[in-house]
Write a protein that holds these residues in place. Structure first.
Motif, PDB file in Angstrom:
ATOM      1  N   MET A 346       0.823  -1.226  -0.007  1.00 17.40           N
ATOM      2  CA  MET A 346      -0.167   0.056  -0.049  1.00 17.40           C
ATOM      3  C   MET A 346       0.926   1.229   0.160  1.00 17.40           C
ATOM      4  O   MET A 346       0.527   2.234  -0.547  1.00 17.40           O
ATOM      5  CB  MET A 346      -0.978   0.013   1.313  1.00 17.40           C
ATOM      6  CG  MET A 346      -2.082  -0.988   0.910  1.00 17.40           C
ATOM      7  SD  MET A 346      -3.033  -0.495  -0.135  1.00 17.40           S
ATOM      8  CE  MET A 346      -3.883   0.896   0.594  1.00 17.40           C
ATOM      9  N   LEU A 347       1.956   1.289   0.731  1.00 20.32           N
ATOM     10  CA  LEU A 347       2.822   2.261   0.704  1.00 20.32           C
ATOM     11  C   LEU A 347       3.475   2.348  -0.684  1.00 20.32           C
ATOM     12  O   LEU A 347       3.565   3.812  -1.304  1.00 20.32           O
ATOM     13  CB  LEU A 347       4.118   2.027   1.607  1.00 20.32           C
ATOM     14  CG  LEU A 347       3.755   2.348   3.191  1.00 20.32           C
ATOM     15  CD1 LEU A 347       4.923   1.679   4.184  1.00 20.32           C
ATOM     16  CD2 LEU A 347       3.343   3.755   3.597  1.00 20.32           C
ATOM     17  N   GLY A 348       3.689   1.592  -1.416  1.00 18.80           N
ATOM     18  CA  GLY A 348       4.490   1.528  -2.519  1.00 18.80           C
ATOM     19  C   GLY A 348       3.267   1.881  -3.549  1.00 18.80           C
ATOM     20  O   GLY A 348       3.386   2.894  -4.488  1.00 18.80           O
ATOM     21  N   LEU A 349       2.011   1.387  -3.268  1.00 20.26           N
ATOM     22  CA  LEU A 349       0.780   1.918  -4.580  1.00 20.26           C
ATOM     23  C   LEU A 349       0.689   3.523  -4.225  1.00 20.26           C
ATOM     24  O   LEU A 349       0.452   4.062  -5.102  1.00 20.26           O
ATOM     25  CB  LEU A 349      -0.386   1.075  -3.950  1.00 20.26           C
ATOM     26  CG  LEU A 349      -1.501   1.292  -5.041  1.00 20.26           C
ATOM     27  CD1 LEU A 349      -1.194   1.070  -6.438  1.00 20.26           C
ATOM     28  CD2 LEU A 349      -3.058   0.792  -4.309  1.00 20.26           C
ATOM     29  N   ALA A 350       0.559   3.928  -2.935  1.00 23.15           N
ATOM     30  CA  ALA A 350       0.420   5.301  -2.470  1.00 23.15           C
ATOM     31  C   ALA A 350       1.433   6.127  -3.290  1.00 23.15           C
ATOM     32  O   ALA A 350       0.992   7.273  -3.990  1.00 23.15           O
ATOM     33  CB  ALA A 350       0.248   5.462  -1.182  1.00 23.15           C
ATOM     34  N   GLY A 351       2.515   5.770  -3.224  1.00 31.77           N
ATOM     35  CA  GLY A 351       3.829   6.672  -3.677  1.00 31.77           C
ATOM     36  C   GLY A 351       3.739   6.337  -5.176  1.00 31.77           C
ATOM     37  O   GLY A 351       3.907   7.454  -5.908  1.00 31.77           O
ATOM     38  N   ALA A 352       3.380   5.275  -5.660  1.00 30.99           N
ATOM     39  CA  ALA A 352       3.143   5.216  -7.244  1.00 30.99           C
ATOM     40  C   ALA A 352       2.248   6.162  -7.705  1.00 30.99           C
ATOM     41  O   ALA A 352       2.361   6.946  -8.670  1.00 30.99           O
ATOM     42  CB  ALA A 352       2.870   3.847  -7.470  1.00 30.99           C
TER      43      ALA A 352
END
Lengths: 422, 227
Positions: A346-352
Motif C-alpha cells: 500500500m505504501l508503494g501503491l500510494a507513492g506510485a
C-alpha cells in the motif's frame, strides 16, 4: 472490520512515517516517469524540428551550432552568407527548394525569421504537413508579418495589429527597437510542433531595410527613412538556406542528396549540414545523459524501497503487542504476514499513484521549459504502458521490501509480547 | 465436540521449557465443566502464565492432552488452531490489551473477524454487547475511555464470539479494591449470561473468595507427581 481496514488503521496510526515514506517513493516514481516520458517525446520533437529540409546551409563553422541556431533559434547566427553566394548555391543544383533565411531580429525577445514566401509555400515545418493558418493569411507585402502559434499565445498578438521589431535579439550586444518601421500582422500560423511556433516570420526585404537603415544612420545621423530602394548588395545578407533536393513522389530521400551534400562541403565559405545527422548526434549525446538519469531514478526507487522496509521494520517493535493481541483473537501467522505485506504494498501503491500525478505535472513544467528555452514543442504524454509498468514494479518492489518486516511479524512471540499472560 | 464434553479437560499434561529438565507444568487430570467458574491460584513463577498459554494453544505441551470443548487444541495445526482459539476461547488480559487507534466497537469487532459470525452482524452485535455492558461511547478509542470502561470493552471482546471458555489473567491486578469488585462482578455475570466457562487467575484473596471452585496450581502439579 477486515484485514484491509486493520492495514489502513495501521498506516493511519503512523501517519508521519506513512506520508514521508510515500513521498520518497512518489519522487522516485515521478523522476522515472518524467525521464521516460520526455525521452521519447523529446526525440520526436527534435526530429520534427528540421521539417522536410534535407540540408541546412550556413556560414557558421560548427555543424551542430548551425542546426541549433538555424533551426532551433538557440542564438542569432553571427556569420552571414552574401546574396550572391546564395544565388550561386541556388543555381548550383536542381533544388526542390532553396529558401533563404535571415535571423537576428526579435520581437519581445522572440526570434524573427526573415524569409521569402517559399518558406510557407514549399517548406513543411513538420514532415508531411504543410503550413496552415489559424487566422489571416501569409505575408505578401514587404511590411507584413506572420506570427507562430506560440507567439500569438504568449504575446496576445492579433491579426491586424502593428508591431515594431528589435534589431538584435538582446541576448548579445546592444539591441534597439525600430519604431520607425511598423509591421502589420497578417496571419497567425497554426501549431506545427516545430521551433517555428515561437518565431515571427517577416519578409527578407523588410529585414534588409532595417539593416540598411542602421548602415545609413551610421553614415549620416540625419539620414531619411530607408526604403527598399536604399538596399545595397552589402545589405543583402542571409544567415541560412533551407534546402531540399528533388525526390520521387512519396519518398523523402534521394540518391542525389549525398553527392549534392559532398559538393557543397567542398565550398569553404559555407557549411552544409544534414539536420537529421546532427540531431541524431545530439540525441546520441543526450541518450548517454538520460541513461545516467534513468539509472539515478532507478537507484532512488530502490532506496525508496529500502525506506519502506526501514519504516515498517522500525514500527515492528511498537506493533508486537498489537500483533500478539490479534494472534490471541484468532489471527493466523499467515494472515499477519499478509497484512504487513499488504501494508508495504500500500505504501508503494500510494507513492506510485502520487508519483504519477507529480510526473504528469512535472512533465508539463519540463515541456514548458524546453519550449521556452529551446523552442521544442514536446507533448509530454506518459505512455500508459510505462505508467502501468512503473506502478506495478513499484508495488512489487514495495512488497519485496515488506518481506523482512513481515517475517518479523510472522515470528512475533505471543507469550513474550503479551507478558504477563497468567 | 459434543454437548457433554467439558469446557476444559486436561489429561497428563506436562510442559518443560527447552533445556529445562524439570517440568514447569505437570497436571494429571483437571476438568472445568461448561458454564463453570474456577479460580486458579498460584504465586509468581508458579506456572499460571505458562498454563494459560498452553490452554490457549500458544505453547505446545511436552506431553499429554488438553481439550477445549472436546477438541484437542494442540492436535490442530497452525491456522486451524488459531481460528479455533478465536472461536472458542476468550481472553481477558491484566492490562486489557485493547488495540490502540481502534474504537471500542472496532475492538470488539476485531475478535469477530476470526469467527464464523457473518460479517454484517459484527457491528450491530458489538454495539449491542457494549451497550449491555454500559459503554455509552462506543466510538471512543481506548485512550479516551476510563480504566473501568476499558475493562468493560475487554470483557465485551472476550465474550463477543460466544466462547466456550474465558481465560481471565489477573483481571483485577491493575484496579483498586472497589473497581476490582465491580470488574469481577461484570466478568462473572457476563460469563454466566453467555454460558461461557471462566478460568481466572489471581493473587488477590478478595477475588479467591468469589469462586466456589478453586485450584492451587502447585497442588495440581504435586498431585500429578504423586500419581
Amino acid at each position: 472490520m477486515d484485514d484491509f481496514s486493520i492495514v489502513i488503521k495501521s498506516l493511519r496510526a503512523r501517519m508521519f512515517s506513512t506520508v514521508t515514506t510515500s513521498v520518497t517513493v512518489a519522487v522516485a516514481v515521478a523522476m522515472l516517469l518524467v525521464l521516460l516520458g520526455l525521452r521519447d517525446s523529446g526525440r520526436q520533437a527534435f526530429g520534427r524540428g528540421a521539417g522536410n529540409m534535407h540540408l541546412l546551409i550556413t556560414a557558421t563553422g560548427s555543424e551542430l551550432e548551425s542546426v541549433l541556431d538555424g533551426i532551433f533559434y538557440a542564438n542569432a547566427p553571427n556569420n552571414f552568407i552574401p546574396w550572391a553566394k546564395y544565388e550561386q548555391v541556388a543555381e548550383s543544383q536542381p533544388w526542390a527548394y532553396a529558401i533563404p533565411t535571415q535571423m537576428g531580429d526579435s520581437y519581445r525577445g522572440l526570434p524573427v525569421l526573415a524569409t521569402t514566401r517559399e518558406f510557407f509555400d514549399v517548406y513543411q515545418p513538420s514532415p508531411g504537413h504543410a503550413w496552415e493558418l489559424s487566422e489571416g493569411r501569409f505575408f505578401e507585402g514587404t511590411w507584413e508579418i506572420v506570427v507562430g502559434a506560440q507567439v500569438a499565445h504568449m504575446t496576445g498578438i492579433r491579426v491586424g495589429d502593428t508591431i515594431a521589431l528589435t534589431h538584435g535579439t538582446g541576448k548579445s550586444g546592444p539591441a534597439h527597437v525600430h519604431k520607425e518601421f511598423e509591421f502589420t500582422v497578417v496571419g497567425i500560423a497554426a501549431l506545427t510542433g516545430s521551433p517555428h511556433d515561437r518565431a515571427l516570420m517577416a519578409t527578407l526585404e523588410a529585414s534588409w531595410v532595417l539593416h540598411a537603415h542602421d548602415r545609413r544612420l551610421s553614415e549620416d545621423s540625419n539620414a531619411s527613412i530607408t526604403t527598399v530602394d536604399d538596399i545595397t548588395e552589402g545589405d543583402k545578407m542571409i544567415t541560412g538556406i533551407y534546402a531540399r533536393v528533388f525526390t520521387r513522389p512519396g519518398r523523402d530521400s534521394s540518391a542525389a542528396l549525398q553527392s549534392v551534400h559532398y559538393a557543397l562541403r567542398l565550398d569553404p565559405q559555407i557549411t552544409a549540414v544534414s539536420p537529421a545527422d546532427q540531431i541524431g548526434k545530439l540525441l546520441g549525446i543526450v541518450s548517454n545523459i538520460d541513461q545516467i538519469f534513468l539509472a539515478m531514478a532507478v537507484i532512488v526507487l530502490l532506496s525508496s524501497g529500502i525506506s519502506i522496509m526501514l519504516a515498517l521494520y522500525n514500527s515492528m517493535e511498537q506493533r508486537r503487542r498489537q500483533i500478539a493481541v490479534l494472534r490471541v483473537l484468532g489471527c493466523s501467522k499467515g494472515r499477519i504476514f499478509s497484512m504487513v505485506m499488504t501494508e508495504s504494498a500500500m505504501l508503494g501503491l500510494a507513492g506510485a499513484v502520487a508519483g504519477v500525478v507529480i510526473a504528469v505535472a512535472g512533465a508539463q513544467v519540463v515541456a514548458g521549459i524546453m519550449k521556452a528555452r529551446l523552442g521544442l514543442v514536446i507533448e509530454p504524454g506518459l505512455g500508459i504502458e510505462w505508467v502501468l509498468f512503473t506502478v506495478v514494479a513499484t508495488v512489487l518492489l514495495a512488497a519485496l521490501a515488506g518481506v523482512v518486516p513481515s517475517m518479523m511479524a510472522y515470528r512475533t512471540s505471543v507469550s513474550r509480547a503479551l507478558r504477563p499472560l497468567g | 465436540m459434543t454437548t457433554e464434553s467439558p469446557a476444559l479437560s486436561i489429561t497428563d499434561l506436562s510442559f518443560s521449557y527447552p533445556g529445562d529438565r524439570s517440568p514447569v507444568i505437570e497436571i494429571g487430570r483437571y476438568e472445568l465443566p461448561r458454564g463453570a467458574q474456577a479460580l486458579l491460584a498460584g504465586g509468581s513463577g508458579s506456572g499460571k502464565s505458562t498454563l494459560l498459554q498452553l490452554i490457549a494453544g500458544l505453547l505446545d505441551p511436552t506431553s499429554g492432552s488438553l481439550e477445549v470443548g472436546g477438541t484437542d487444541i494442540h492436535a490442530l495445526g497452525g491456522a486451524k488452531r488459531d481460528l479455533y482459539r478465536g472461536q472458542t476461547i476468550g481472553v481477558i488480559f491484566q492490562t486489557f490489551n485493547l488495540l490502540d487507534g481502534f474504537t471500542a466497537t472496532e475492538n470488539v469487532m476485531a475478535a469477530m473477524m476470526f469467527s464464523k459470525i457473518p460479517r454484517k452482524e459484527h457491528k450491530p452485535r458489538a454495539e449491542k454487547l457494549l451497550a449491555h455492558l454500559g459503554i455509552d461511547r462506543p466510538h471512543a478509542t481506548p485512550a479516551e475511555l476510563s480504566v473501568g470502561q476499558q475493562q468493560r470493552v475487554a470483557v465485551a471482546r472476550a465474550v463477543a464470539c460466544d466462547p466456550i471458555l474465558v481465560l481471565a489473567d489477573e483481571p483485577t491486578a491493575s484496579l483498586d479494591p472497589e473497581n476490582a469488585s465491580v470488574a469481577m462482578d461484570l466478568i462473572q455475570s457476563t460469563c454466566k449470561d453467555t454460558g461461557a466457562a471462566l478460568l481466572c487467575t489471581s493473587h488477590d484473596p478478595a477475588v479467591w473468595e468469589r469462586f466456589e471452585t478453586r485450584a492451587e496450581l502447585a497442588a495440581l502439579n504435586a498431585a500429578a507427581t504423586k500419581g
